[in-house]
Design a protein around this motif. Structure first.
Motif, mmCIF file in Angstrom:
data_model
loop_
_atom_site.group_PDB
_atom_site.id
_atom_site.type_symbol
_atom_site.label_atom_id
_atom_site.label_comp_id
_atom_site.label_asym_id
_atom_site.label_seq_id
_atom_site.Cartn_x
_atom_site.Cartn_y
_atom_site.Cartn_z
ATOM 1 N N ILE A 259 21.126 7.314 -59.823
ATOM 2 C CA ILE A 259 22.417 7.734 -60.373
ATOM 3 C C ILE A 259 23.575 7.072 -59.625
ATOM 4 O O ILE A 259 24.566 6.664 -60.233
ATOM 5 C CB ILE A 259 22.567 9.272 -60.307
ATOM 6 C CG1 ILE A 259 21.653 9.927 -61.339
ATOM 7 C CG2 ILE A 259 24.012 9.693 -60.553
ATOM 8 C CD1 ILE A 259 21.638 11.444 -61.257
ATOM 9 N N ILE A 260 23.430 6.929 -58.319
ATOM 10 C CA ILE A 260 24.537 6.390 -57.504
ATOM 11 C C ILE A 260 24.885 4.945 -57.902
ATOM 12 O O ILE A 260 26.033 4.661 -58.279
ATOM 13 C CB ILE A 260 24.210 6.489 -56.002
ATOM 14 C CG1 ILE A 260 24.049 7.963 -55.606
ATOM 15 C CG2 ILE A 260 25.304 5.821 -55.160
ATOM 16 C CD1 ILE A 260 23.523 8.170 -54.197
ATOM 17 N N PRO A 261 23.931 3.986 -57.855
ATOM 18 C CA PRO A 261 24.295 2.616 -58.267
ATOM 19 C C PRO A 261 24.572 2.496 -59.765
ATOM 20 O O PRO A 261 25.422 1.687 -60.175
ATOM 21 C CB PRO A 261 23.075 1.784 -57.862
ATOM 22 C CG PRO A 261 21.942 2.755 -57.775
ATOM 23 C CD PRO A 261 22.556 4.041 -57.316
ATOM 24 N N VAL A 262 23.877 3.292 -60.591
ATOM 25 C CA VAL A 262 24.120 3.227 -62.039
ATOM 26 C C VAL A 262 25.554 3.675 -62.350
ATOM 27 O O VAL A 262 26.245 3.058 -63.160
ATOM 28 C CB VAL A 262 23.097 4.088 -62.812
ATOM 29 C CG1 VAL A 262 23.543 4.316 -64.257
ATOM 30 C CG2 VAL A 262 21.732 3.412 -62.801
ATOM 31 N N TRP A 263 25.991 4.747 -61.712
ATOM 32 C CA TRP A 263 27.359 5.221 -61.946
ATOM 33 C C TRP A 263 28.386 4.216 -61.423
ATOM 34 O O TRP A 263 29.423 3.997 -62.061
ATOM 35 C CB TRP A 263 27.570 6.581 -61.274
ATOM 36 C CG TRP A 263 28.984 7.103 -61.390
ATOM 37 C CD1 TRP A 263 29.802 7.473 -60.378
ATOM 38 C CD2 TRP A 263 29.739 7.293 -62.594
ATOM 39 N NE1 TRP A 263 31.017 7.885 -60.859
ATOM 40 C CE2 TRP A 263 31.013 7.781 -62.224
ATOM 41 C CE3 TRP A 263 29.469 7.082 -63.941
ATOM 42 C CZ2 TRP A 263 32.012 8.079 -63.151
ATOM 43 C CZ3 TRP A 263 30.471 7.370 -64.882
ATOM 44 C CH2 TRP A 263 31.715 7.865 -64.491
ATOM 45 N N HIS A 264 28.085 3.582 -60.304
ATOM 46 C CA HIS A 264 28.988 2.548 -59.773
ATOM 47 C C HIS A 264 29.140 1.405 -60.776
ATOM 48 O O HIS A 264 30.274 0.987 -61.083
ATOM 49 C CB HIS A 264 28.440 2.008 -58.451
ATOM 50 C CG HIS A 264 29.195 0.825 -57.912
ATOM 51 N ND1 HIS A 264 30.459 0.924 -57.369
ATOM 52 C CD2 HIS A 264 28.864 -0.511 -57.874
ATOM 53 C CE1 HIS A 264 30.883 -0.283 -57.012
ATOM 54 N NE2 HIS A 264 29.935 -1.158 -57.295
ATOM 55 N N ASN A 265 28.020 0.907 -61.299
ATOM 56 C CA ASN A 265 28.074 -0.179 -62.283
ATOM 57 C C ASN A 265 28.761 0.259 -63.576
ATOM 58 O O ASN A 265 29.486 -0.522 -64.203
ATOM 59 C CB ASN A 265 26.652 -0.661 -62.611
ATOM 60 C CG ASN A 265 26.014 -1.406 -61.456
ATOM 61 O OD1 ASN A 265 26.699 -1.944 -60.597
ATOM 62 N ND2 ASN A 265 24.695 -1.436 -61.433
ATOM 63 N N THR A 266 28.520 1.511 -63.969
ATOM 64 C CA THR A 266 29.134 2.031 -65.197
ATOM 65 C C THR A 266 30.651 2.100 -65.054
ATOM 66 O O THR A 266 31.384 1.738 -65.984
ATOM 67 C CB THR A 266 28.568 3.430 -65.527
ATOM 68 O OG1 THR A 266 27.146 3.341 -65.674
ATOM 69 C CG2 THR A 266 29.177 3.976 -66.814
ATOM 70 N N ARG A 267 31.122 2.549 -63.911
ATOM 71 C CA ARG A 267 32.578 2.611 -63.686
ATOM 72 C C ARG A 267 33.204 1.215 -63.748
ATOM 73 O O ARG A 267 34.292 1.041 -64.299
ATOM 74 C CB ARG A 267 32.870 3.252 -62.326
ATOM 75 C CG ARG A 267 32.608 4.751 -62.284
ATOM 76 C CD ARG A 267 32.957 5.327 -60.926
ATOM 77 N NE ARG A 267 34.388 5.182 -60.643
ATOM 78 C CZ ARG A 267 34.945 5.446 -59.460
ATOM 79 N NH1 ARG A 267 34.174 5.834 -58.442
ATOM 80 N NH2 ARG A 267 36.236 5.317 -59.277
#
Length: 304
Positions: A259-267
Motif C-alpha cells: 500500500i505504501i509504494p502503491v499510494w506514493h505512485n498513485t499520488r
C-alpha cells in the motif's frame, strides 16, 4: 525484421501482465487443491504468451491501419505508433499477428483435447476479446469497456484457466469456486485494468483526435482519476475477502505492505498525467502488487 523491432512490435515488456496472473493461478491451485499438471501448465504458459504478443501486435497494426490520415495525426503515425516508426508493412504485421495467434491456437486446442470442453469456452472468450480489442468495426479499445475487458480477461481469465488446467480431473466447475477465484484474482484484475485506464487518461486528447470514445470521454478526467485510485482499494478488499473465505493463505495479507509504494505512485499520477513521464507508474503499481502477492502467497504455501 530486426529482433529489436519485433520485440517492440509485440510489446514484450508487457508480457509480465499475463505471466503474473498465470503464476498466481498456479499457486492458488496448489494451495487449495494440492496438485499441478506441469506439462499442461507449460503448454498453457507458452500458448498464453504467444497470444498476448499476437494481441499486442494486432493492437499496434490496427491502430496504425485505422488512424485518420490527416495533419492532426501525423505525429501518431510517424513518431508514436511502432508500425509507422519502424516502417513495418501491413503484410508483415499480419503475418506476425496471425502466425503467433495460430501457434497459440494449435497449443490451445491440444490442451482442450487433454483437459476438456470448459477450456474451449474460456479460450474462445479470450481469443474473441484479444482480436476485437483492436479489430472489427467497433474495437473494444475505442469504447468505454476497454478497462473492464483488459482487467477481467488478463487478471481473472488467465488466473482461472491456470486453476482449471491444474484441477480439471479433480474439481467440477461451480459458481462458488468461480467466485472464490474471482476474489483471489481481484487484486490483479483492478491493477491491470488501471494500466488501461492510465493509458486512456494520458491519451485523452489524442483519442478524441483519433475518434476514440473511451470511458474518460464519457465521465471526464477528474472522475476517472478518482476511479483510478479506488481501483487499488477494491483490489485490496478482494484480497481481504479471499483470505477471510480461506482460499488464500493468511501470509497473503502481507501484500498489504505494498500500500505504501502503491499510494506514493498513485499520488504522483493523480498530480500529473503525461504518457512519457507518469504512465509507467500504473505499470509499476501492477507489477509491485502482483509480485508482492506472488511472494507472500508463495511463503504462505511454504508455512501452510
Amino acid at each position: 525484421m530486426k529482433a529489436k523491432v519485433f520485440l517492440e512490435f509485440v510489446e514484450i515488456k508487457s508480457l509480465i501482465a499475463s505471466v503474473l496472473p498465470f503464476v498466481l493461478g498456479s499457486l492458488y491451485a496448489v494451495y487449495n487443491y494440492h496438485q499441478l499438471h506441469l506439462g499442461y501448465l507449460i503448454g498453457f504458459f507458452i500458448a498464453s504468451s504467444l497470444f498476448h504478443m499476437a494481441t499486442n501486435a494486432n493492437d499496434n497494426y490496427q491502430d496504425y491501419l485505422h488512424a485518420p490520415r490527416n495533419a492532426d495525426n501525423q505525429e501518431f503515425l510517424e513518431v508514436t505508433n511502432v508500425v509507422g516508426v519502424n516502417q513495418i508493412s501491413i503484410r508483415q504485421a499480419r503475418v506476425i499477428t496471425f502466425g503467433l495467434g495460430g501457434l497459440s491456437l494449435i497449443l490451445g486446442l491440444w490442451l482442450v483435447s487433454r483437459t476438456g470442453w470448459p477450456l474451449l469456452w474460456m479460450g474462445l472468450y479470450s481469443y474473441a476479446v484479444g482480436y476485437f480489442y483492436a479489430g472489427g468495426p467497433k474495437p473494444i479499445s475505442t469504447g468505454p469497456l476497454g478497462e473492464f475487458f483488459s482487467g477481467f480477461t488478463m487478471g481473472f481469465m488467465i488466473f482461472w484457466i491456470a486453476v482449471y488446467i491444474n484441477t480439471y480431473d479433480q474439481v467440477a466447475l461451480t459458481w462458488r469456486g468461480t467466485l472464490n477465484v474471482l476474489l483471489a484474482s481481484g487484486i490483479a484484475i483492478f491493477a491491470i485494468a488501471n494500466i488501461m485506464l492510465a493509458n486512456n487518461i494520458c491519451d485523452q486528447e489524442e483519442d478524441v483526435a483519433l475518434g476514440r470514445h473511451t470511458i474518460v470521454s464519457y465521465f471526464g478526467k477528474p472522475t476517472m482519476l478518482r476511479v483510478f485510485a479506488l481501483n487499488y482499494v477494491f483490489g485490496y478488499v478482494c484480497l481481504l475477502l479471499a483470505v477471510w473465505r480461506g482460499v488464500l493463505p493468511l501470509f497473503s495479507l502481507l501484500t498489504l505492505i505494498s500500500i505504501i509504494p502503491v499510494w506514493h505512485n498513485t499520488r504522483l499520477f493523480l498530480a500529473k498525467q503525461v504518457k512519457r513521464e507518469t504512465f509507467i507508474l500504473a505499470i509499476k503499481n501492477a507489477t509491485l502488487l502482483c509480485l508482492s502477492f506472488v511472494l507472500f502467497m508463495g511463503l504462505g504455501l511454504i508455512w501452510h
